[in-house]
Design a protein around this motif. Structure first.
Motif, short mmCIF file in Angstrom:
data_model
loop_
_atom_site.label_atom_id
_atom_site.label_comp_id
_atom_site.label_asym_id
_atom_site.label_seq_id
_atom_site.Cartn_x
_atom_site.Cartn_y
_atom_site.Cartn_z
N THR A 17 -15.49 13.85 -31.33
CA THR A 17 -15.68 12.43 -31.65
C THR A 17 -16.75 11.71 -30.85
O THR A 17 -17.17 10.62 -31.24
N GLU A 18 -17.22 12.29 -29.75
CA GLU A 18 -18.16 11.57 -28.88
C GLU A 18 -19.45 11.19 -29.61
O GLU A 18 -19.98 10.09 -29.43
N PHE A 19 -19.98 12.08 -30.42
CA PHE A 19 -21.27 11.82 -31.07
C PHE A 19 -21.15 11.56 -32.57
O PHE A 19 -22.15 11.39 -33.24
N LEU A 20 -19.92 11.52 -33.07
CA LEU A 20 -19.71 11.10 -34.45
C LEU A 20 -19.42 9.60 -34.44
O LEU A 20 -18.86 9.08 -33.45
N PRO A 21 -19.76 8.89 -35.51
CA PRO A 21 -19.58 7.43 -35.52
C PRO A 21 -18.14 7.01 -35.81
O PRO A 21 -17.87 6.19 -36.69
N VAL A 22 -17.19 7.59 -35.05
CA VAL A 22 -15.78 7.32 -35.33
C VAL A 22 -15.01 6.82 -34.11
O VAL A 22 -13.80 6.58 -34.19
N SER A 23 -15.67 6.68 -32.96
CA SER A 23 -15.08 6.17 -31.72
C SER A 23 -14.27 7.23 -30.97
O SER A 23 -13.11 7.51 -31.29
N SER A 24 -14.88 7.80 -29.95
CA SER A 24 -14.17 8.75 -29.10
C SER A 24 -13.10 8.04 -28.28
O SER A 24 -12.03 8.59 -28.02
N THR A 25 -13.37 6.79 -27.88
CA THR A 25 -12.40 6.04 -27.07
C THR A 25 -11.10 5.83 -27.83
O THR A 25 -10.01 6.06 -27.30
N GLY A 26 -11.21 5.40 -29.09
CA GLY A 26 -10.00 5.18 -29.89
C GLY A 26 -9.20 6.46 -30.06
O GLY A 26 -7.97 6.46 -29.94
N HIS A 27 -9.89 7.56 -30.32
CA HIS A 27 -9.21 8.85 -30.49
C HIS A 27 -8.54 9.32 -29.20
O HIS A 27 -7.42 9.83 -29.22
N LEU A 28 -9.24 9.15 -28.07
CA LEU A 28 -8.68 9.61 -26.80
C LEU A 28 -7.47 8.78 -26.39
O LEU A 28 -6.48 9.33 -25.90
N ILE A 29 -7.53 7.47 -26.57
CA ILE A 29 -6.39 6.62 -26.23
C ILE A 29 -5.18 7.01 -27.06
O ILE A 29 -4.06 7.15 -26.55
N LEU A 30 -5.40 7.21 -28.37
CA LEU A 30 -4.31 7.59 -29.26
C LEU A 30 -3.74 8.95 -28.88
O LEU A 30 -2.52 9.13 -28.78
N THR A 31 -4.62 9.93 -28.63
CA THR A 31 -4.18 11.28 -28.29
C THR A 31 -3.48 11.31 -26.93
O THR A 31 -2.44 11.98 -26.78
N GLU A 32 -4.02 10.62 -25.95
CA GLU A 32 -3.39 10.56 -24.62
C GLU A 32 -1.98 9.98 -24.71
O GLU A 32 -1.06 10.45 -24.04
N THR A 33 -1.84 8.95 -25.53
CA THR A 33 -0.52 8.33 -25.68
C THR A 33 0.47 9.29 -26.33
O THR A 33 1.61 9.43 -25.88
N LEU A 34 0.04 9.97 -27.38
CA LEU A 34 0.91 10.91 -28.08
C LEU A 34 1.29 12.11 -27.20
O LEU A 34 2.39 12.65 -27.33
N LEU A 35 0.36 12.50 -26.31
CA LEU A 35 0.63 13.66 -25.44
C LEU A 35 1.28 13.25 -24.12
O LEU A 35 1.66 14.11 -23.32
N GLY A 36 1.39 11.96 -23.89
CA GLY A 36 1.99 11.49 -22.63
C GLY A 36 1.06 11.64 -21.44
O GLY A 36 1.51 11.64 -20.29
N ALA A 37 -0.24 11.75 -21.70
CA ALA A 37 -1.23 11.91 -20.62
C ALA A 37 -1.73 10.54 -20.19
O ALA A 37 -2.88 10.16 -20.45
N THR A 38 -0.88 9.79 -19.55
CA THR A 38 -1.21 8.40 -19.21
C THR A 38 -1.33 8.16 -17.70
O THR A 38 -1.56 7.03 -17.28
N GLU A 39 -1.17 9.22 -16.90
CA GLU A 39 -1.32 9.04 -15.45
C GLU A 39 -2.78 8.78 -15.09
O GLU A 39 -3.69 9.05 -15.87
N GLU A 40 -3.00 8.26 -13.90
CA GLU A 40 -4.34 7.89 -13.47
C GLU A 40 -5.30 9.07 -13.47
O GLU A 40 -6.48 8.93 -13.78
N LYS A 41 -4.81 10.27 -13.16
CA LYS A 41 -5.70 11.43 -13.11
C LYS A 41 -6.27 11.76 -14.49
O LYS A 41 -7.36 12.32 -14.60
N TRP A 42 -5.54 11.40 -15.55
CA TRP A 42 -6.04 11.68 -16.89
C TRP A 42 -7.18 10.74 -17.27
O TRP A 42 -8.02 11.07 -18.11
N LYS A 43 -7.20 9.57 -16.66
CA LYS A 43 -8.34 8.66 -16.86
C LYS A 43 -9.60 9.27 -16.25
O LYS A 43 -10.69 9.19 -16.81
N THR A 44 -9.43 9.88 -15.07
CA THR A 44 -10.55 10.58 -14.44
C THR A 44 -10.94 11.80 -15.26
O THR A 44 -12.11 12.12 -15.41
#
Length: 265
Positions: A17-44
């Motif tokens: 998604t990074e170089f497609l015009p679909v928003s990598s940020t939106g996809h990562l936030i959604l995927t992180e939430t679904l996977l439970g990857a919400t700790e600070e280290k996952w932001k890094t």
């Protein structure tokens, strides 16, 4: 779910998604939430895998980059595109990014602002297809200084998380008279210094969250994102020769609906 599996999944999502015009940020936030990857280290971790995507561009466009830097005449881009085009193109977003970095991180990274940017970005892409003038720049070497600066201004929209860097700049390029492929290639080259600067600054600020014990799955995500991004870029450039941005815009609207029900409702 194990950290390595999560790292691979997030690396695939970032690379796709990074170089497609679909928003990598939106996809990562959604995927992180679904996977439970919400700790600070996952932001890094998200910053690290973005560097993997940047490396994909460096590997795919290394000949062009050598030409831009004047390291090898044999790898020169052509008679027109040169380093000044890139400097002109990155200045607007570079200046805005430095001045607004803290504001963006504090105010524009909420779920609602990301959802809104998904929709507005999609509208911009459809408008570009509807209003596009006759293309005066068929290839990346035909892009003028005026077009490079204009695309740079559109790139400022990508500072709004969820807007999509490639979506903003390709749509901007089309409105300014470049072909889809020329706008896309210029976008990818332009992304290298801008993304390296932005992710470098984020990485410095997140340095305390880096740990030697996390190296394994960080490296896994980095390599996954790099390989997948290379495949995505090559496929996207071929796809742009046959389709417009409109299907991607419709996809963004659908993603906004999913984003709303899984993140906001």
């Amino acid at each position: 779910m194990g950290e390595y599996v999560t790292a691979i999944i997030l690396g695939i999502v970032e690379g796709l998604t990074e170089f497609l015009p679909v928003s990598s940020t939106g996809h990562l936030i959604l995927t992180e939430t679904l996977l439970g990857a919400t700790e600070e280290k996952w932001k890094t971790f998200a910053i690290v895998i973005q560097l993997g995507s940047i490396c994909a561009v460096l590997l795919l466009f290394w000949k062009r980059i050598l030409g831009l830097l004047g390291i090898s005449r044999r790898h020169a881009l052509g008679p027109q595109l040169n380093l000044l085009h890139i400097i002109i193109g990155i200045l607007p977003a570079g200046i805005a990014g430095v001045l607004l970095h803290d504001f963006i991180k504090e105010k524009l990274f909420s779920a609602w602002t990301v959802l809104l940017s998904l929709i507005i970005g999609g509208i911009l892409m459809i408008a570009a297809e509807k209003l596009q003038p006759r293309a005066t720049a068929r290839t990346v070497d035909d892009i003028s200084y005026r077009q490079a600066f204009g695309i740079g201004l559109f790139q400022c929209l990508a500072l709004w998380p969820g807007f999509s860097r490639s979506g903003a700049t390709i749509a901007g390029g089309i409105l300014l008279g470049t072909s889809h492929k020329a706008a896309a290639e210029f976008t990818f080259i332009l992304a290298i210094p801008v993304m390296m600067g932005a992710t470098g600054l984020d990485l410095i600020k997140s340095w305390d969250y880096l740990s030697v014990s996390d190296f394994g799955f960080f490296a896994t995500g980095f390599i996954t994102a790099m390989v997948v991004a290379m495949l995505a870029i090559v496929s996207f450039l071929k796809l742009l020769e046959r389709v417009s941005l409109t299907p991607f815009a419709i996809y963004r609207f659908a993603l906004a609906v999913v984003f709303y029900f899984f993140i906001l409702k």
